[in-house]
Design an enzyme around this catalytic site. Structure first.
Site, PDB file in Angstrom:
ATOM      1  N   TRP A 101      51.746  61.620  34.588  1.00 34.31           N
ATOM      2  CA  TRP A 101      51.808  60.388  35.391  1.00 34.31           C
ATOM      3  C   TRP A 101      50.457  59.695  35.409  1.00 34.31           C
ATOM      4  O   TRP A 101      50.364  58.467  35.298  1.00 34.31           O
ATOM      5  CB  TRP A 101      52.298  60.674  36.805  1.00 34.31           C
ATOM      6  CG  TRP A 101      53.718  61.151  36.836  1.00 34.31           C
ATOM      7  CD1 TRP A 101      54.166  62.343  37.316  1.00 34.31           C
ATOM      8  CD2 TRP A 101      54.886  60.451  36.357  1.00 34.31           C
ATOM      9  NE1 TRP A 101      55.535  62.425  37.162  1.00 34.31           N
ATOM     10  CE2 TRP A 101      55.997  61.286  36.585  1.00 34.31           C
ATOM     11  CE3 TRP A 101      55.095  59.206  35.757  1.00 34.31           C
ATOM     12  CZ2 TRP A 101      57.303  60.921  36.240  1.00 34.31           C
ATOM     13  CZ3 TRP A 101      56.391  58.838  35.406  1.00 34.31           C
ATOM     14  CH2 TRP A 101      57.465  59.692  35.641  1.00 34.31           C
ATOM     15  N   ASP A 171      48.126  57.961  43.419  1.00 33.43           N
ATOM     16  CA  ASP A 171      49.574  58.067  43.310  1.00 33.43           C
ATOM     17  C   ASP A 171      49.950  59.322  44.103  1.00 33.43           C
ATOM     18  O   ASP A 171      49.637  60.436  43.689  1.00 33.43           O
ATOM     19  CB  ASP A 171      49.952  58.202  41.830  1.00 33.43           C
ATOM     20  CG  ASP A 171      51.442  58.463  41.614  1.00 33.43           C
ATOM     21  OD1 ASP A 171      52.190  58.617  42.607  1.00 33.43           O
ATOM     22  OD2 ASP A 171      51.858  58.516  40.435  1.00 33.43           O
ATOM     23  N   LYS A 195      60.903  61.008  46.004  1.00 32.94           N
ATOM     24  CA  LYS A 195      60.437  62.395  45.971  1.00 32.94           C
ATOM     25  C   LYS A 195      60.526  63.018  47.364  1.00 32.94           C
ATOM     26  O   LYS A 195      61.083  64.072  47.534  1.00 32.94           O
ATOM     27  CB  LYS A 195      58.993  62.479  45.457  1.00 32.94           C
ATOM     28  CG  LYS A 195      58.787  61.825  44.096  1.00 32.94           C
ATOM     29  CD  LYS A 195      59.543  62.528  42.977  1.00 32.94           C
ATOM     30  CE  LYS A 195      59.754  61.693  41.740  1.00 32.94           C
ATOM     31  NZ  LYS A 195      58.562  61.371  40.984  1.00 32.94           N
TER      32      LYS A 195
HETATM   33  C1  LIG Z   1      58.196  60.536  39.886  1.00 33.46           C
HETATM   34  C2  LIG Z   1      56.805  60.145  39.799  1.00 33.46           C
HETATM   35  C3  LIG Z   1      56.424  58.905  39.257  1.00 33.46           C
HETATM   36  C4  LIG Z   1      57.405  57.930  38.666  1.00 33.46           C
HETATM   37  O1  LIG Z   1      58.183  57.354  39.650  1.00 33.46           O
HETATM   38  P1  LIG Z   1      59.198  56.185  39.314  1.00 33.46           P
HETATM   39  O2  LIG Z   1      59.589  55.728  40.689  1.00 33.46           O
HETATM   40  O3  LIG Z   1      60.317  56.777  38.540  1.00 33.46           O
HETATM   41  O4  LIG Z   1      58.476  55.151  38.552  1.00 33.46           O
HETATM   42  C5  LIG Z   1      55.082  58.583  39.244  1.00 33.46           C
HETATM   43  N1  LIG Z   1      54.165  59.407  39.752  1.00 33.46           N
HETATM   44  C6  LIG Z   1      54.500  60.618  40.287  1.00 33.46           C
HETATM   45  C7  LIG Z   1      53.437  61.502  40.833  1.00 33.46           C
HETATM   46  C8  LIG Z   1      55.822  61.009  40.322  1.00 33.46           C
HETATM   47  O5  LIG Z   1      56.150  62.208  40.842  1.00 33.46           O
END
Ligand SMILES: *Cc1c(COP(=O)(O)O)cnc(C)c1O
Length: 360
Positions: A101, A171, A195
């Protein structure tokens, strides 16, 4: 009703209480004669929903006055572009790459400026968090970027990097609201809701007000400009109304459960139970450096791919589902977010012990 223990990394399990409450309001939300999906986002009923969600999130995270909450769309991945578009003033940023990511985010940012990868754990397939106490931060850097919890590899920053005075952008998709954090350590944090807090389609950003700037390049799409969203109270256009409504319910649920310190305690107990078992098991092991272990995503392997496959299949037969590791790394992964009960982890371990005995 036959609920399973769902260990999916995302979209992931939500508190049953929240789902039940939403289902009771599905067809007639508080006497309005309609569901939240059917109501105008300009109605006072919906305004109350989004205002309450924001206020409750503020309480949960103790968000300081000079920060703003934005409910956005496009997933966490959209932020990989929105962040550099909005924050790269000097066109330089420092990225710490601890998994796919962060790698994707760094690659996207390269379209908008110079990206320095100041630390990486790619040398050991992202199985640890590098020492970030004394990084070579560019003096012109606009921000330092991390992915705080690495959903795919099961690692987490236990200590935030020393950004040498630069703003930290994180993030936090897979660790959001799993434990208390000090919001003012971050310039911006963002999380895809699916998540730990709600349905896919909502991204929550908590941003310091001075980073919501107007002097950004003209090419930046109106929708991706934080200022547009902030000025419009996250309602420049139709927001993901139903998703925000569910997130709001999850926030209320977390407050009722005792807030983020209670969550931390619960999550630590669950993670300890599982890691302790993995450490003593002769069959299963966790491939991550001990000081970098994630409390949310626990990866494990048997060392034999066929056996891994068999395990995932057999576990599903017992109502322990979505234990397959990310397609790029294989093995297994148990995501044990806030909504996964302690009993779910106990059930998993009990099945692992049985499987181990049978396949010795
Ligand atoms: C799942 C995830 C993403 C991607 O998320 P989307 O909503 O599908 O774009 C990005 N960063 C992390 C840490 C994730 O767990």
């Amino acid at each position: 009703m036959n609920r399973v223990y769902n260990f999916s990394a995302g979209p992931a399990c939500l508190p049953l209480e929240v789902l039940m409450e939403a289902s009771s309001e599905m067809c007639d939300y508080r006497g309005s004669g309609m569901s939240v999906m059917e109501m105008s986002h300009r109605s006072s009923l919906f305004q109350d929903i989004i205002d309450e969600a924001e206020a409750d999130l503020g309480k949960l995270l103790s968000i300081p006055e000079n920060y703003k909450v934005l409910f956005l769309q496009g997933g966490a991945s959209q932020q990989f572009a929105a962040v550099p578009m909005n924050l790269m003033k000097n066109k330089v940023a420092d990225y710490i790459v601890t998994g796919q990511w962060a790698k994707k985010a760094a690659k996207e940012a390269e379209k908008y400026g110079r990206v320095n990868v100041v630390a990486s754990s790619a040398d050991k397939t992202f199985s640890y968090i590098p020492d970030c106490s004394d990084l070579d931060i560019d003096k012109d850097s606009d921000y330092v970027y991390i992915c705080e919890n690495n959903t795919i590899y099961g690692t987490k920053f236990k200590k935030l990097p020393n950004t040498k005075g630069k703003d930290l952008v994180a993030d936090v998709s897979s660790c959001f609201l799993s434990e208390p954090v000090n919001v003012s350590d971050y310039g911006l944090m963002f999380a895809g809701a699916q998540k730990n807090v709600g349905p896919a389609g909502v991204v929550i950003a908590v941003i310091r007000e001075d980073l919501i700037r107007d002097d950004i390049p003209d090419y930046v799409p109106t929708m991706l400009k934080y200022k547009t969203q902030a000025d419009a109270g996250s309602m420049y256009n139709t927001p993901p109304c139903y998703g925000i409504y569910i997130c709001g319910k999850v926030f209320k649920h977390l407050l009722k459960e005792g807030g983020l310190s209670a969550m931390k305690e619960k999550n630590e107990r669950k993670a300890k139970l599982l890691y302790d078992y993995l450490d003593e098991s002769d069959m299963f092991s966790n491939p991550v450096a001990k000081d970098s272990r994630s409390m949310m995503n626990v990866t494990f392997v048997t060392g034999n791919e066929d056996l891994d496959k068999e395990f995932v299949k057999a576990a599903a037969g017992r109502g322990l589902v979505n234990l397959k590791g990310h397609r790029t790394v294989g093995g297994m992964r148990a995501s044990i977010y806030n909504a996964m009960p302690y009993e779910g982890v106990e059930a998993l371990i009990s099945f692992m012990k049985e499987f181990e005995k049978e396949h010795r």
